[in-house]
Design an enzyme around this catalytic site. Structure first.
Site, PDB file in Angstrom:
ATOM      1  N   SER A  59       0.802  -1.239   0.000  1.00 38.52           N
ATOM      2  CA  SER A  59       0.000   0.000   0.000  1.00 38.52           C
ATOM      3  C   SER A  59       0.826   1.277   0.000  1.00 38.52           C
ATOM      4  O   SER A  59       0.278   2.352  -0.258  1.00 38.52           O
ATOM      5  CB  SER A  59      -0.916   0.028   1.216  1.00 38.52           C
ATOM      6  OG  SER A  59      -2.029  -0.777   0.988  1.00 38.52           O
TER       7      SER A  59
ATOM      8  N   TYR B  36      -2.662  -2.373 -10.610  1.00 40.71           N
ATOM      9  CA  TYR B  36      -2.701  -2.149  -9.158  1.00 40.71           C
ATOM     10  C   TYR B  36      -1.983  -3.294  -8.429  1.00 40.71           C
ATOM     11  O   TYR B  36      -1.174  -3.051  -7.526  1.00 40.71           O
ATOM     12  CB  TYR B  36      -4.171  -2.030  -8.709  1.00 40.71           C
ATOM     13  CG  TYR B  36      -4.340  -2.059  -7.216  1.00 40.71           C
ATOM     14  CD1 TYR B  36      -3.999  -0.966  -6.422  1.00 40.71           C
ATOM     15  CD2 TYR B  36      -4.826  -3.204  -6.573  1.00 40.71           C
ATOM     16  CE1 TYR B  36      -4.139  -1.007  -5.037  1.00 40.71           C
ATOM     17  CE2 TYR B  36      -4.970  -3.255  -5.203  1.00 40.71           C
ATOM     18  CZ  TYR B  36      -4.623  -2.155  -4.437  1.00 40.71           C
ATOM     19  OH  TYR B  36      -4.758  -2.212  -3.060  1.00 40.71           O
TER      20      TYR B  36
ATOM     21  N   TYR C 246      -4.041   3.656   7.652  1.00 37.63           N
ATOM     22  CA  TYR C 246      -5.344   2.974   7.705  1.00 37.63           C
ATOM     23  C   TYR C 246      -6.209   3.546   8.812  1.00 37.63           C
ATOM     24  O   TYR C 246      -6.170   4.741   9.080  1.00 37.63           O
ATOM     25  CB  TYR C 246      -5.165   1.456   7.879  1.00 37.63           C
ATOM     26  CG  TYR C 246      -4.100   0.876   7.002  1.00 37.63           C
ATOM     27  CD1 TYR C 246      -4.132   1.062   5.634  1.00 37.63           C
ATOM     28  CD2 TYR C 246      -3.044   0.163   7.536  1.00 37.63           C
ATOM     29  CE1 TYR C 246      -3.155   0.530   4.816  1.00 37.63           C
ATOM     30  CE2 TYR C 246      -2.067  -0.370   6.731  1.00 37.63           C
ATOM     31  CZ  TYR C 246      -2.125  -0.178   5.368  1.00 37.63           C
ATOM     32  OH  TYR C 246      -1.159  -0.690   4.577  1.00 37.63           O
TER      33      TYR C 246
ATOM     34  N   VAL D 156       1.267  -3.780   3.897  1.00 36.62           N
ATOM     35  CA  VAL D 156       1.192  -5.076   4.570  1.00 36.62           C
ATOM     36  C   VAL D 156       2.446  -5.938   4.344  1.00 36.62           C
ATOM     37  O   VAL D 156       2.575  -7.004   4.935  1.00 36.62           O
ATOM     38  CB  VAL D 156      -0.075  -5.875   4.170  1.00 36.62           C
ATOM     39  CG1 VAL D 156      -1.327  -5.187   4.667  1.00 36.62           C
ATOM     40  CG2 VAL D 156      -0.140  -6.106   2.666  1.00 36.62           C
TER      41      VAL D 156
ATOM     42  N   LYS E 257       0.543   3.425  -2.946  1.00 37.54           N
ATOM     43  CA  LYS E 257      -0.662   4.231  -3.218  1.00 37.54           C
ATOM     44  C   LYS E 257      -0.379   5.736  -3.153  1.00 37.54           C
ATOM     45  O   LYS E 257      -0.904   6.515  -3.947  1.00 37.54           O
ATOM     46  CB  LYS E 257      -1.770   3.872  -2.216  1.00 37.54           C
ATOM     47  CG  LYS E 257      -2.279   2.436  -2.331  1.00 37.54           C
ATOM     48  CD  LYS E 257      -3.155   2.066  -1.142  1.00 37.54           C
ATOM     49  CE  LYS E 257      -3.767   0.678  -1.284  1.00 37.54           C
ATOM     50  NZ  LYS E 257      -4.487   0.251  -0.065  1.00 37.54           N
TER      51      LYS E 257
HETATM   52  O1  DON Z   1      -5.110  -4.688  -2.171  1.00 35.39           O
HETATM   53  C1  DON Z   1      -4.449  -5.410  -1.446  1.00 35.39           C
HETATM   54  O2  DON Z   1      -4.931  -6.311  -0.812  1.00 35.39           O
HETATM   55  C2  DON Z   1      -3.000  -5.186  -1.245  1.00 35.39           C
HETATM   56  N1  DON Z   1      -2.191  -5.511  -2.324  1.00 35.39           N
HETATM   57  C3  DON Z   1      -2.811  -3.817  -0.666  1.00 35.39           C
HETATM   58  C4  DON Z   1      -1.865  -4.004   0.371  1.00 35.39           C
HETATM   59  C5  DON Z   1      -1.764  -3.072   1.469  1.00 35.39           C
HETATM   60  O3  DON Z   1      -0.664  -2.892   1.948  1.00 35.39           O
HETATM   61  C6  DON Z   1      -3.019  -2.491   1.981  1.00 35.39           C
HETATM   62  N2  DON Z   1      -2.914  -2.300   3.286  1.00 35.39           N
HETATM   63  N3  DON Z   1      -2.765  -2.785   4.255  1.00 35.39           N
END
Ligand code: DON
Length: 343
Positions: free
Chosen positions: A80, A205, A257, A275, A83
């Site tokens: 993330s 994405y 978040y 994550v 983003k």
């Molecule tokens: O969209 C997803 O599930 C992930 N690739 C995004 C990951 C992320 O770090 C979102 N947050 N916690």
């Protein structure tokens, strides 16, 4: 004959003497490396293979100094954190007004993968939750998927100063398990918030989330934003200076978040987590911080990364709204020039 381990410890003591800040970071690393709280993300199967003990802390300054301890070269997926930076590229591609007409900038208090849009405007709440990020990625210009991905990778290269790769197994794993993101994308298509090229945009994405970085890269990316968009080492501009403030603002209000409010209250440094275990944090005009430690708390933020940022903010008075003179002056500690023998 002197043993290698003795030489290493001698070298790190010399560094610590040359800059007390290095010694400070080493102490921080030692203090938190034994913390075993949290769990490695496993909702995407390929993420579950991360090593919980990996731990790196890197701080880069706007004048190009780099301080690092621990595991600062191990690669992990950016997730993330991407983003925030892709949001900057979308702003460059379309300008503030258009981007804001499709993605709001309100914190949600909801989990990052919530299937929720603003009831009145049908916009996703902000570019840091999955809905807003997918809409932002949809805006990236380019003739087709290859050119759009190249533009994203080129942008990250400007921030990090090096070529980045994608972890293909993670990308495929995200794609194979990404039905929740597909649901979010179709909901947004229904409300005309994204264009009708859902598979291409979702692949993009998932690929941007699967870009491999290390904690030094995260520090350089943050230091570039701290330096108004210019990479402090290569001197290359990574983002139009007009949009740096937009990116950093949304990091402050939405970057951690549904912990963003408490983060701003306790740490007060604009940041974005992922994550994969990374955190990138920007102290405007001064430094960028990059941390890596895969075990996450229940909100999806790196446990050790949060502790490191909390301590840096407290010990050097880095909270954006701290008006008091800090006990320890960061630049003095970095440059080894004590004002009053404070260490
Ligand atoms: O969209 C997803 O599930 C992930 N690739 C995004 C990951 C992320 O770090 C979102 N947050 N916690």
């Amino acid at each position: 004959m002197v043993e290698t381990s003795n030489l290493e410890s001698l070298a790190s003591s010399i560094q610590a003497v040359a800059s007390p800040f290095r010694g400070y970071l080493q102490d921080l690393y030692e203090q938190y490396k034994g913390v075993m709280d949290g769990a490695v993300a496993d909702y995407i199967p390929e993420l579950a293979i991360a090593k919980p003990e990996s731990f790196g802390i890197c701080v880069a300054t706007v004048d190009g100094q780099v301080f690092e301890v621990g595991d600062c070269t191990s690669l992990f997926t950016i997730q993330s954190i991407s983003k925030a930076f892709v949001y900057g590229l979308a702003l460059e591609d379309h300008g503030r007004e258009y981007v804001n007409s499709k993605v709001s900038v309100e914190p949600t208090g909801e989990a990052f993968n919530a299937i929720v849009l603003d009831e009145k405007t049908n916009r996703p709440y902000n570019p840091m939750v999955n809905a807003g990020a997918i809409a932002t990625t949809d805006m990236i210009k380019g003739k087709g998927s290859t050119e759009r991905l190249k533009r994203i990778l080129d942008m990250f290269k400007r921030y990090t100063g090096r070529e980045l790769d994608i972890n293909v197994p993670v990308f495929l794993s995200e794609r194979a398990t990404g039905n929740r993101n597909r649901a979010i994308a179709y909901l947004m298509l229904n409300f005309d918030m994204i264009t009708n090229r859902i598979d291409e945009t979702l692949d993009l994405y998932f690929q941007q989330c699967s870009i491999l970085v290390n904690s030094r890269d995260l520090a350089m990316m943050a230091a570039t934003l701290a330096n108004n968009g210019v990479n402090p080492i290569t001197q290359e501009r990574a983002i139009d200076g007009r949009y740096v403030q937009d990116v950093i603002s949304v990091m402050l209000t939405c970057g951690m978040y549904d912990y963003s409010g408490e983060w701003t209250y306790r740490v007060g440094i604009p940041a974005k987590s992922g994550v994969g275990g990374g955190i990138t944090a920007v102290v405007p005009g001064r430094i960028g911080i990059g941390t890596f430690s895969p075990p996450l708390d229940e909100k999806g933020n790196s446990v050790r990364g949060i502790k490191v940022c909390e301590d840096l903010a407290k010990d050097f008075g880095l909270h954006l709204f701290n008006g008091a003179k800090p006990d320890r002056d960061l630049e003095e500690w970095m440059n080894g020039r004590p004002a009053d023998g404070a260490w």
